[in-house]
Design an enzyme around this catalytic site. Structure first.
Site, PDB file in Angstrom:
ATOM      1  N   GLU A   1       0.868  -1.176   0.000  1.00  0.00           N
ATOM      2  CA  GLU A   1       0.000   0.000   0.000  1.00  0.00           C
ATOM      3  C   GLU A   1       0.902   1.222   0.000  1.00  0.00           C
ATOM      4  O   GLU A   1       1.684   1.405   0.942  1.00  0.00           O
ATOM      5  CB  GLU A   1      -0.891  -0.014   1.240  1.00  0.00           C
ATOM      6  CG  GLU A   1      -1.902   1.106   1.272  1.00  0.00           C
ATOM      7  CD  GLU A   1      -2.844   1.029   0.106  1.00  0.00           C
ATOM      8  OE1 GLU A   1      -2.844   1.976  -0.692  1.00  0.00           O
ATOM      9  OE2 GLU A   1      -3.540   0.015  -0.024  1.00  0.00           O
TER      10      GLU A   1
ATOM     11  N   CYS B   1      -2.907   8.329   4.011  1.00  0.00           N
ATOM     12  CA  CYS B   1      -2.699   8.092   2.576  1.00  0.00           C
ATOM     13  C   CYS B   1      -3.984   8.309   1.807  1.00  0.00           C
ATOM     14  O   CYS B   1      -3.956   8.518   0.599  1.00  0.00           O
ATOM     15  CB  CYS B   1      -2.121   6.704   2.328  1.00  0.00           C
ATOM     16  SG  CYS B   1      -2.976   5.376   3.154  1.00  0.00           S
TER      17      CYS B   1
END
Length: 522
Positions: A285, A319
């Protein structure tokens, strides 16, 4: 084993004085223990306990944890012990492993106030964010425990007369988990729980900014019954993570962090040196540059608070945070004015103060990075809001709103990971979609529109992993919004979703001829 259906752990209601006082009680419980000691932990044996210090971003003089700094020798030992333990741990029925994870969830639940307080101190997460992080960690344990039991039953295959077919998913072996600091409990917990639930042994290397939270996670898992050899903790710097990635005894790598490090891990993991008999699986990720599109018919009463929340809560250090707003030219001026007003009301302050919207960023390097981009935005475009007063102590940066930037500005291109958002004028929704499609990132995105046709069009076009319509774009919930990005934002299935555990297993199919060919001759 029969478990009740999964449900998300409820967060505390911080408008209630009782819940606020409970959290402050957690802080009072924690502070006499500081600084926490977090040794290298391999097979239950405590190794080096010095070399890294985590500090309070709001008061850098306050040391929160003192941790060991694992080296290559520690990595070697941890992987060897994990490989031995993986056979025994993986041989357990999934239901037994699930029971242990459920017990770990119960321990986190018991300690949630202290764990939230630790995140406030170690990573400057405001109370609401810290509490939600603990709840998400509990969710991961509960959810993956159930998913592993279901996975062990195997899928239904087509059967024909004279033949029996079965498919099962077997643990890969040793999983290396390399976790970030911005979700210091939830993300390492999720990746570690997935590896353990499916029968792998795990070696956890947490971010150097948050070893204290990782130490508490590993403590809970060991107390719940995870064998010491099956879960090692390697606090350390980047060299420890790199050694772990290169190790031939590692079968899978679960990583969350920057794109640069993630791509380096993918490159290194693709190597198959002599003696390595497998190809490593990488689940990565890797951040994003997330856009919110605002159509000409959008409800600004809905869009403005959602954009501000998505961009500035936890100082933009998610994020999934909103970094760019692409607004239709018919309303961009009104939208900009409304966001500017909302930014001016944000409360910048210490994470341990209830009501803080924008806490300090994690460290000096992050502060300097945000400041440089804010200065660049001022020189290339216009800063519509920002530069207000911030506390003298700590790595604070005022929430900043920039606009009128040239299309090739680095402010629009780079992931800044801080409290800075931009607003751009677009002539149409098509043009906004073109901008999103041109980005190498594809993690989250947002749309504000009252038109069902526009919603369908944007949903069909945007490549992002998670698209949110008429709401904020952060805060994915386990089991409800499986989370993960595409393109350079990540590889692998989505965390907290039904496919995630498959990445930690290898499928095996057995076909048996069930026709009898005469009697056995004795």
């Amino acid at each position: 084993m029969s478990l009740p259906p999964f449900r998300n752990e409820p967060t505390l209601e911080l408008r209630r004085s009782r819940d606020r006082e409970a959290l402050l009680g957690g802080l009072r419980e924690l502070e006499p223990r500081l600084p926490l000691r977090v040794p290298v932990l391999i097979g239950g044996d405590a190794g080096g306990a010095e070399g890294i210090e985590s500090t309070d971003p709001g008061n850098p003089a306050r040391v929160v944890a003192v941790a060991g700094a694992a080296g290559e020798r520690d990595v070697e030992q941890a992987v060897r012990r994990a490989a031995e333990a993986a056979r025994r741990w993986g041989a357990l029925p999934a239901a037994e492993r699930a029971e242990i994870l459920i017990r770990a969830a119960a321990l986190l639940r018991e300690r949630r106030l202290m764990l939230a307080a630790l995140q406030v101190r170690e990573c400057a997460k405001p109370w609401g964010e810290a509490d939600a992080d603990v709840c998400e960690a509990i969710d991961f344990l509960e959810y993956y425990a159930r998913e592993a039991v279901a996975l062990e039953r195997g899928p239904e295959l087509l059967q024909v007369p004279g033949e029996r077919n079965a498919m099962r998913h077997v643990a890969r072996g040793v999983v290396a988990v390399i976790s970030p600091w911005n979700f210091p409990l939830a993300i390492p917990c999720g990746m570690t729980a997935a590896g353990l639930a499916t029968g792998n042994a795990v070696v956890l290397k947490p971010a150097e900014q948050s070893p204290g939270c990782a130490g508490e996670l590993v403590r809970a898992l060991h107390e719940a019954g995870v064998p010491p050899d099956a879960l090692a903790l390697l606090p350390g710097l980047g060299d420890a993570g790199a050694a772990l990635v290169r190790h031939t005894g590692v079968h899978a790598i679960a990583f969350t962090g920057s794109g640069a490090v993630g791509l380096e891990i993918i490159r290194a993991a693709a190597e198959t040196p002599p003696g390595q008999r497998h190809v490593k699986r990488v689940v990565a990720e890797m951040g994003g540059k997330n856009c919110v599109i605002v159509d000409s018919d959008a409800d600004l009463d809905e869009a403005v608070p959602a954009i501000v929340r998505s961009a500035f809560v936890y100082a933009g250090q998610k994020c999934s945070a909103c970094a760019r707003v692409l607004a239709h030219e018919a309303l961009v001026d009104r939208l900009l004015e409304r966001i500017e007003g909302a930014v001016a009301t944000l409360r910048v302050g210490q994470a341990d103060t209830f009501g803080t919207d924008v806490p300090p960023v994690i460290e000096e390097e992050a502060h300097d990075r945000v400041r440089r981009y804010a200065e660049l935005a001022a020189s290339e475009g216009r800063v519509a809001a920002g530069g207000g007063d911030v506390p003298d102590e700590g790595w604070f940066h005022a929430p900043t709103l920039a606009t009128d930037l040239p299309p090739d500005s680095a402010v629009l291109r780079d992931e800044i990971f801080g409290p800075l958002v931009t607003v751009e004028r677009v002539p149409s929704i098509d043009a906004a979609c073109d901008t999103v499609e041109a980005s190498p990132f594809a993690l989250t995105g947002g749309l504000f529109s009252r038109s069902p046709d526009t919603v369908r069009e944007v949903t069909a076009r945007l490549p992002v992993g998670n698209l949110y319509v008429n709401r904020h774009i952060t805060g994915a919930m386990v089991g409800r919004q499986p989370f993960g990005g595409n393109r350079l934002s990540g590889v692998g299935a989505k965390a907290g979703g039904p496919d995630y555990l498959l990445q930690f297993t290898e499928p095996r199919v057995v076909t048996e001829n069930t026709m009898r060919h005469g009697l056995v001759v004795e």
